[in-house]
Design an enzyme around this catalytic site. Structure first.
Site, mmCIF file in Angstrom:
data_model
loop_
_atom_site.group_PDB
_atom_site.id
_atom_site.type_symbol
_atom_site.label_atom_id
_atom_site.label_comp_id
_atom_site.label_asym_id
_atom_site.label_seq_id
_atom_site.Cartn_x
_atom_site.Cartn_y
_atom_site.Cartn_z
ATOM 1 N N LYS A 13 74.035 15.968 32.044
ATOM 2 C CA LYS A 13 73.815 14.543 31.754
ATOM 3 C C LYS A 13 74.676 13.665 32.671
ATOM 4 O O LYS A 13 74.181 12.724 33.282
ATOM 5 C CB LYS A 13 74.156 14.237 30.279
ATOM 6 C CG LYS A 13 73.391 15.090 29.276
ATOM 7 C CD LYS A 13 73.748 14.725 27.855
ATOM 8 C CE LYS A 13 75.169 15.042 27.444
ATOM 9 N NZ LYS A 13 75.519 16.485 27.402
ATOM 10 N N ARG A 88 74.248 10.607 19.321
ATOM 11 C CA ARG A 88 74.453 12.019 19.005
ATOM 12 C C ARG A 88 74.216 12.338 17.551
ATOM 13 O O ARG A 88 74.357 13.502 17.157
ATOM 14 C CB ARG A 88 75.897 12.398 19.329
ATOM 15 C CG ARG A 88 76.100 12.940 20.717
ATOM 16 C CD ARG A 88 77.588 12.957 20.946
ATOM 17 N NE ARG A 88 78.023 14.163 21.551
ATOM 18 C CZ ARG A 88 78.355 14.254 22.845
ATOM 19 N NH1 ARG A 88 78.245 13.235 23.639
ATOM 20 N NH2 ARG A 88 78.796 15.387 23.315
ATOM 21 N N ARG A 127 83.967 24.001 35.232
ATOM 22 C CA ARG A 127 83.969 22.600 35.675
ATOM 23 C C ARG A 127 85.389 22.058 35.875
ATOM 24 O O ARG A 127 86.284 22.312 35.096
ATOM 25 C CB ARG A 127 83.245 21.770 34.617
ATOM 26 C CG ARG A 127 83.401 20.283 34.791
ATOM 27 C CD ARG A 127 82.517 19.511 33.884
ATOM 28 N NE ARG A 127 82.797 19.707 32.473
ATOM 29 C CZ ARG A 127 82.099 19.141 31.507
ATOM 30 N NH1 ARG A 127 81.057 18.394 31.798
ATOM 31 N NH2 ARG A 127 82.414 19.342 30.257
ATOM 32 N N ARG A 161 89.081 19.493 31.674
ATOM 33 C CA ARG A 161 89.087 18.880 30.340
ATOM 34 C C ARG A 161 89.637 19.858 29.310
ATOM 35 O O ARG A 161 89.307 21.044 29.340
ATOM 36 C CB ARG A 161 87.654 18.477 29.953
ATOM 37 C CG ARG A 161 87.261 17.131 30.519
ATOM 38 C CD ARG A 161 85.810 16.806 30.359
ATOM 39 N NE ARG A 161 85.218 17.061 29.066
ATOM 40 C CZ ARG A 161 83.959 16.773 28.761
ATOM 41 N NH1 ARG A 161 83.178 16.198 29.655
ATOM 42 N NH2 ARG A 161 83.469 17.032 27.576
ATOM 43 N N ARG A 172 81.013 23.165 20.404
ATOM 44 C CA ARG A 172 80.295 21.928 20.762
ATOM 45 C C ARG A 172 78.787 22.173 20.766
ATOM 46 O O ARG A 172 78.002 21.301 20.379
ATOM 47 C CB ARG A 172 80.757 21.432 22.137
ATOM 48 C CG ARG A 172 82.115 20.732 22.066
ATOM 49 C CD ARG A 172 82.836 20.695 23.406
ATOM 50 N NE ARG A 172 82.127 20.014 24.450
ATOM 51 C CZ ARG A 172 82.414 20.130 25.761
ATOM 52 N NH1 ARG A 172 83.420 20.901 26.150
ATOM 53 N NH2 ARG A 172 81.725 19.478 26.654
#
Ligand code: AP5
Length: 218
Positions: A13, A88, A127, A161, A172
């Site tokens: 996204k 969400r 990431r 992160r 998640r």
């Protein structure tokens, strides 16, 4: 044009929203980015959100409505918006309808990035981003041209992160299935949902999104 980019953590996204900003001049509203900025700034919202985000749960709908409403008010009325990671929950989807109507805006498309769940853990745990300018990288899929040096700003500092560990990513994903996926049928009933293969290469995903948006605006 008002667009929602929907998909589980790691679906791409943020990657695709940034490209749409460049290509179409839209404004990206990422609730995740806004919350991380609040955490970094040590605001009351950030202090309350940090532990929730680190655990992979969702921040309360009330807090999210507040930050999205404020952010929308700061955008020129003639500039389109990409909602990245929002809404969400069903309550957030309902709140967004109200926020858009109050501002004379209409939702044009909900783009669902479809991805293989196994690939997501791999994508997210690899990431990282530039600590100075925020440019995103991945251990295998997108490395800086010169190892250890950001392509955009030349910084040599990078960060990961705290919620990007394999265990938190799995949590998640479960939260996504339980609380976010159920909003898709609401938008489907309004004929707004367009599906894009998020497993394709980044450029191919971007091209597919362009086709979807051409369709939605014709
Ligand atoms: P948020 O920041 O929104 O995280 P997320 O939804 O979990 O999504 P990600 O940012 O992890 O993934 P993405 O889909 O943007 O993928 P990306 O493009 O980075 O939310 C974080 C937390 O904040 C939540 O858990 C919650 O606590 C809170 N929160 C946020 N919004 C909230 C809300 N509305 N309500 C309540 N709480 C909220 O890509 C991932 C990686 O894959 C990158 O390394 C990228 O380079 C790579 N990649 C991307 N596309 C491809 C491709 N096509 N091929 C190969 N690699 C790719």
């Amino acid at each position: 044009m008002e667009i929602i980019l929907l998909g589980p953590p790691g679906a791409g996204k943020g990657t695709q929203a940034a490209r749409l900003v460049e290509r179409l001049g839209l404004v990206q509203l990422s609730t995740g980015d806004m919350l991380r900025a609040a955490v970094k700034a040590g605001t009351p919202t950030g202090l309350a959100a940090k532990a929730i985000m680190d655990s992979g749960e969702l921040v309360s709908d009330e807090v999210i409505a507040g930050i999205i409403g404020e952010a929308l008010d700061a955008i020129r009325p003639d500039t389109g918006v990409i909602f990245d990671g929002y809404p969400r929950t069903e309550a957030q989807a309902t709140a967004l309808d109200g926020l858009l109507t109050e501002r004379g805006r209409t939702l044009d498309a909900v783009i669902e990035l479809e991805v293989d769940v196994d690939a997501l853990v791999d994508r997210i745990s690899g990431r990282y981003s530039c600590a100075r300018c925020g440019e995103g990288y991945h251990d295998r899929y997108k490395q800086p041209v010169v190892a250890g040096v950001c392509d955009v700003c030349g910084s040599t500092e990078f960060k990961r992160r705290p919620d990007d560990t394999a265990d938190t990513v799995r949590h998640r994903l479960a939260v996504y299935r339980r609380q976010t996926a159920p909003i898709l049928p609401l938008y489907e009933a309004r004929g707004l949902v367009r599906r894009v293969d998020g497993m394709a290469a980044m450029d191919a995903v971007a091209a597919a999104i362009d086709r979807v948006l051409d369709d939605a605006s014709s």
